[in-house]
Design an enzyme around this catalytic site. Structure first.
Site, mmCIF file in Angstrom:
data_model
loop_
_atom_site.group_PDB
_atom_site.id
_atom_site.type_symbol
_atom_site.label_atom_id
_atom_site.label_comp_id
_atom_site.label_asym_id
_atom_site.label_seq_id
_atom_site.Cartn_x
_atom_site.Cartn_y
_atom_site.Cartn_z
ATOM 1 N N HIS A 12 2.732 2.375 -5.576
ATOM 2 C CA HIS A 12 2.648 3.419 -6.607
ATOM 3 C C HIS A 12 3.742 4.454 -6.382
ATOM 4 O O HIS A 12 3.990 4.865 -5.254
ATOM 5 C CB HIS A 12 1.276 4.095 -6.574
ATOM 6 C CG HIS A 12 0.177 3.200 -7.021
ATOM 7 N ND1 HIS A 12 -0.362 3.248 -8.273
ATOM 8 C CD2 HIS A 12 -0.469 2.200 -6.385
ATOM 9 C CE1 HIS A 12 -1.304 2.320 -8.401
ATOM 10 N NE2 HIS A 12 -1.396 1.672 -7.262
ATOM 11 N N MET A 29 0.814 -1.216 0.000
ATOM 12 C CA MET A 29 0.000 0.000 0.000
ATOM 13 C C MET A 29 0.847 1.264 0.000
ATOM 14 O O MET A 29 0.353 2.326 0.362
ATOM 15 C CB MET A 29 -0.899 0.001 1.237
ATOM 16 C CG MET A 29 -2.266 0.517 0.945
ATOM 17 S SD MET A 29 -3.160 -0.638 -0.064
ATOM 18 C CE MET A 29 -3.648 -1.855 1.139
ATOM 19 N N PRO A 30 2.116 1.158 -0.383
ATOM 20 C CA PRO A 30 2.872 2.411 -0.291
ATOM 21 C C PRO A 30 2.602 3.329 -1.483
ATOM 22 O O PRO A 30 2.266 2.862 -2.582
ATOM 23 C CB PRO A 30 4.339 1.954 -0.313
ATOM 24 C CG PRO A 30 4.315 0.467 -0.272
ATOM 25 C CD PRO A 30 2.966 0.023 -0.725
ATOM 26 N N TYR A 31 2.748 4.605 -1.217
ATOM 27 C CA TYR A 31 2.733 5.635 -2.265
ATOM 28 C C TYR A 31 3.997 6.474 -2.062
ATOM 29 O O TYR A 31 4.244 6.958 -0.956
ATOM 30 C CB TYR A 31 1.484 6.511 -2.151
ATOM 31 C CG TYR A 31 1.548 7.725 -3.035
ATOM 32 C CD1 TYR A 31 1.267 7.638 -4.394
ATOM 33 C CD2 TYR A 31 1.918 8.956 -2.515
ATOM 34 C CE1 TYR A 31 1.353 8.747 -5.211
ATOM 35 C CE2 TYR A 31 2.007 10.077 -3.336
ATOM 36 C CZ TYR A 31 1.716 9.960 -4.675
ATOM 37 O OH TYR A 31 1.816 11.072 -5.497
#
Lengths: 66, 66, 66, 66, 66, 66
Positions: free
Chosen positions: D41, D1-3
């Site tokens: 992302h 879930m990293p951005y």
């Protein structure tokens, strides 16, 4: 007092679509959190498809492979 | 160690005005928080007037109505 | 219409200092770009010293070594 | 879930270099935090050298002086 | 002159893991773009799992369903 | 591929309200831009009322004066 930043890939988003995003997000913040539209700011950033990565690859390359 | 991001609408901000913003914000962080100018970074983003929304409307449209 | 995000390390910034930053940045945008203070929003983020890196090291560690 | 958002000065970053950044950051998040590449992302923003300030000066001016 | 912002869900990232992320991203920017580590800043934001949404749902809820 | 960051003042936003924001923004991006919900990420930041400034003043102070 909300500030919303929407980042999407730059793939021909029209001015009419931007307007719908701005209206929709503002309505949502008014309805859910009772915010004042006058202090609700929304900024849309359009990102070049070679500058957006997912799954360890440029989106521009992933798109060609589809 | 500060990082400052300034977002303004893209309405012909001159290089001289950008310089004043960079100098002013840096001075402020030095004076108020005793920060080192060498580690004080400032990034100015100029946003197209159709990509900035307030009061549920594109700023580009609001500007025409004024 | 400006939005300004100030990120500083979380090292005991007082409410009075935050107020000076908010007033100073707002004055700067009014004076340099003739912006309306009512639409000038400023958000200060205080970042834990272990979550800020520079020179390839956590600032928390660099600070101890000084 | 990293951005992850990478901001660099706009000085001719090639598409191949962007690809290396995207692959490298994704690998890092997979190896260090066991993240899923599919939800990782990365957005690269290239900032004009007159819009980036450090040491109270525009980077564009500092670069000329070097 | 790079600034990198890493946003991850707040699920017990250790200080050692943060250090690895900071070192890894810095090395990458040095190797790929020949950047100076002294001007390479990295900020890690840990986001509560109820404040991160994907697939139209809070990650906190998705995680429970797994 | 959208990423949306919503910044609001920290005034007791409930988990149910966050869920409505996440669902609403996702639906909007699906309907207006035909985006895939699986790659639509939304991050909500709650900002302390003394860290948000508007009209050159901390929102915390403006709120008391109302």
């Amino acid at each position: 007092m909300p500030y919303v930043n929407i980042k999407v890939t730059d793939e021909g988003v029209t001015s009419a679509q931007k307007r719908k995003l701005i209206q929709g997000v503002t309505d949502l913040l008014v309805n859910v959190l009772d915010k004042d539209p006058k202090t609700t700011h929304i900024v849309i950033d359009e990102v070049h498809i070679d500058n957006w990565g997912v799954s360890g690859e440029q989106y521009g390359k992933l798109k060609k492979q589809q």
